[in-house]
Write a protein that holds these residues in place. Structure first.
Motif, PDB file in Angstrom:
ATOM      1  N   TYR A  50      25.897  25.819  39.981  1.00  0.00           N
ATOM      2  CA  TYR A  50      25.068  26.938  40.424  1.00  0.00           C
ATOM      3  C   TYR A  50      23.661  26.789  39.856  1.00  0.00           C
ATOM      4  CZ  TYR A  50      23.637  31.721  41.563  1.00  0.00           C
ATOM      5  OH  TYR A  50      22.981  32.821  42.074  1.00  0.00           O
ATOM      6  N   LYS A 109      35.490  28.658  45.957  1.00  0.00           N
ATOM      7  CA  LYS A 109      36.584  29.546  46.382  1.00  0.00           C
ATOM      8  C   LYS A 109      37.915  28.804  46.449  1.00  0.00           C
ATOM      9  CE  LYS A 109      33.746  32.509  49.359  1.00  0.00           C
ATOM     10  NZ  LYS A 109      33.590  32.843  50.790  1.00  0.00           N
ATOM     11  N   THR A 153      29.979  36.155  49.572  1.00  0.00           N
ATOM     12  CA  THR A 153      29.074  35.376  48.705  1.00  0.00           C
ATOM     13  C   THR A 153      27.631  35.724  49.081  1.00  0.00           C
ATOM     14  OG1 THR A 153      29.242  33.506  50.244  1.00  0.00           O
ATOM     15  CG2 THR A 153      30.638  33.422  48.294  1.00  0.00           C
ATOM     16  N   ASP A 154      26.693  34.839  48.789  1.00  0.00           N
ATOM     17  CA  ASP A 154      25.311  35.087  49.199  1.00  0.00           C
ATOM     18  C   ASP A 154      24.783  33.810  49.826  1.00  0.00           C
ATOM     19  OD1 ASP A 154      24.833  33.311  47.173  1.00  0.00           O
ATOM     20  OD2 ASP A 154      24.126  34.811  45.746  1.00  0.00           O
ATOM     21  N   LEU A 196      33.031  36.243  41.390  1.00  0.00           N
ATOM     22  CA  LEU A 196      33.929  35.091  41.516  1.00  0.00           C
ATOM     23  C   LEU A 196      34.056  34.382  40.162  1.00  0.00           C
ATOM     24  CD1 LEU A 196      32.876  33.667  45.011  1.00  0.00           C
ATOM     25  CD2 LEU A 196      34.663  35.320  44.456  1.00  0.00           C
ATOM     26  N   TYR A 198      29.906  27.058  47.860  1.00  0.00           N
ATOM     27  CA  TYR A 198      30.790  28.199  47.655  1.00  0.00           C
ATOM     28  C   TYR A 198      32.201  27.937  48.166  1.00  0.00           C
ATOM     29  CZ  TYR A 198      26.698  30.912  46.247  1.00  0.00           C
ATOM     30  OH  TYR A 198      25.589  31.373  45.609  1.00  0.00           O
ATOM     31  N   PRO A 202      27.890  39.185  43.823  1.00  0.00           N
ATOM     32  CA  PRO A 202      29.100  38.629  44.446  1.00  0.00           C
ATOM     33  C   PRO A 202      29.550  37.320  43.796  1.00  0.00           C
ATOM     34  CG  PRO A 202      27.354  38.938  46.087  1.00  0.00           C
ATOM     35  CD  PRO A 202      26.799  39.370  44.781  1.00  0.00           C
ATOM     36  N   ILE A 203      28.598  36.524  43.354  1.00  0.00           N
ATOM     37  CA  ILE A 203      28.970  35.242  42.743  1.00  0.00           C
ATOM     38  C   ILE A 203      29.464  35.463  41.314  1.00  0.00           C
ATOM     39  CG2 ILE A 203      28.168  32.896  42.205  1.00  0.00           C
ATOM     40  CD1 ILE A 203      28.194  33.825  45.258  1.00  0.00           C
TER      41      ILE A 203
END
Ligand code: TRP
Length: 329
Positions: free
Chosen positions: A259, A270, A221-222, A239, A266, A235-236
């Motif tokens: 977000y 997940k 993630t970040d 997902l 996160y 990366p998001i």
């Protein structure tokens, strides 16, 4: 109706990228074309699998594709080595395949580099066997990814060469197949790039819930959005893209909103994603396991495919023999 031929390598398991890519296309094709799907077990001998591994792999991929919905009533699903006429056609086509052009193919050069102690003749003539796979059913179309385009080009070359040599348009020149609209590209969990076996970032249909959850929880993630409505990082977005295919629209929207308002956690994202992937793959996984153990069903499917494929293959080889001058007394 047009004919489609596609070979499936009996290595590895299907991951979500395969499922929403190649497999989804297969499912659609089997309603629209006369399809031949086969497990390319001859081809896999170039890497010298043990007999046990080879057999298990063939069984596994067959079970996986059937579990995904490949339908033996709609398509001809068979094992390549059940149709030795393919080997005969390959031998015949090989008479007009030249060493230089075979050596120059990227797949040969790649494999020779990867397995320098096993640069066998089968590796060199791989494109010839693949041409036989395709031409044996006079395919109009072949669904191929980027990595197989050159092999298909070789098929066209061999078909054209045969036609030219014997002065008749016997073989159809097969085209690569693509449904117009782009499929959703399934990303991996490592922040960037697509899901792939060689990338080691795959979520497999046969992954058990626990390892699956572990994989998802480890996804890159970040550091999180710092101001409202900031652009979504790769990366998001990856997902979210996975969520798009396995979660409900409401769930996806919920996390997108979180977000946008910088309230996203996160870990929660997940956890939800892992749960939804699991919900999606569990019925398929259960089906894979039950089909894999069902000797009787597998035997029936394979027999049906073998008979249909042999019929089509025998006709082609007989015609080719006549054209070449291998006439029967
Ligand atoms: N070479 C293909 C691959 O590696 C498998 C394959 C073998 C194939 N014969 C084929 C694909 C014929 C399409 C048509 O994936």
């Amino acid at each position: 109706m047009q004919t489609v031929v596609s070979g499936i390598r009996p290595t590895g398991n299907l991951h979500l990228g395969n499922y929403f890519g190649a497999v989804k296309n297969f499912l659609r094709m089997q309603d629209e074309y006369n399809c031949y799907f086969f497990i390319a077990d001859y081809h896999s001998l170039t890497t010298h699998p043990t007999p046990q591994d080879l057999h298990n792999n063939v069984r596994q991929v067959l079970a996986e594709y059937l579990a995904c919905g490949l339908d033996p009533e709609k398509s001809t699903i068979y094992i390549q080595s059940d149709v030795p006429a393919i080997a005969e056609l390959s031998m015949l086509l090989g008479m007009n395949a030249y060493l230089g052009e075979l050596e120059r193919t990227t797949s040969f050069k790649d494999k020779a580099r990867k397995q320098p102690n096993n640069v066998n003749a089968g590796l060199l003539t791989y494109p010839v066997l693949m041409a036989a796979d395709i031409l044996i059913h006079k395919a109009d179309k072949v669904p191929v990814g980027k990595d197989q385009e050159q092999n298909l080009e070789m098929t066209r070359k061999f078909a054209g060469r045969f036609n030219h040599m014997y002065k008749q348009e016997y073989f159809k020149i097969p085209q690569s197949f693509n449904y117009g609209e782009a499929l959703v590209k399934i990303p991996g969990l490592d922040g960037s790039g697509k899901m792939g076996k060689s990338e080691g970032n795959g979520i497999y249909l046969i992954d058990e819930p626990k390892p699956l959850q572990k994989k998802v929880m480890r996804a890159v993630t970040d550091s999180g959005p710092t101001e409202p409505n900031s652009p979504i990082t790769e990366p998001i977005q990856n997902l979210f893209t996975l969520m798009e295919v396995v979660s409900t629209p409401d769930t996806l929207q919920y996390f997108k909103d979180k977000y946008a308002s910088c309230e996203i956690r996160y870990g929660d994202l997940k956890k939800q994603l892992a749960e939804d992937i699991n919900k999606f793959t569990t019925p398929i996984r259960e089906k894979i396991v039950s089909i894999r153990e069902d000797e009787e069903y597998l035997r029936k499917v394979v027999k049906m495919g073998r008979e249909k494929a042999q019929e089509s293959a025998a006709q082609t080889v007989e015609e080719v023999r006549q054209i070449i001058g291998l006439k029967r007394f």
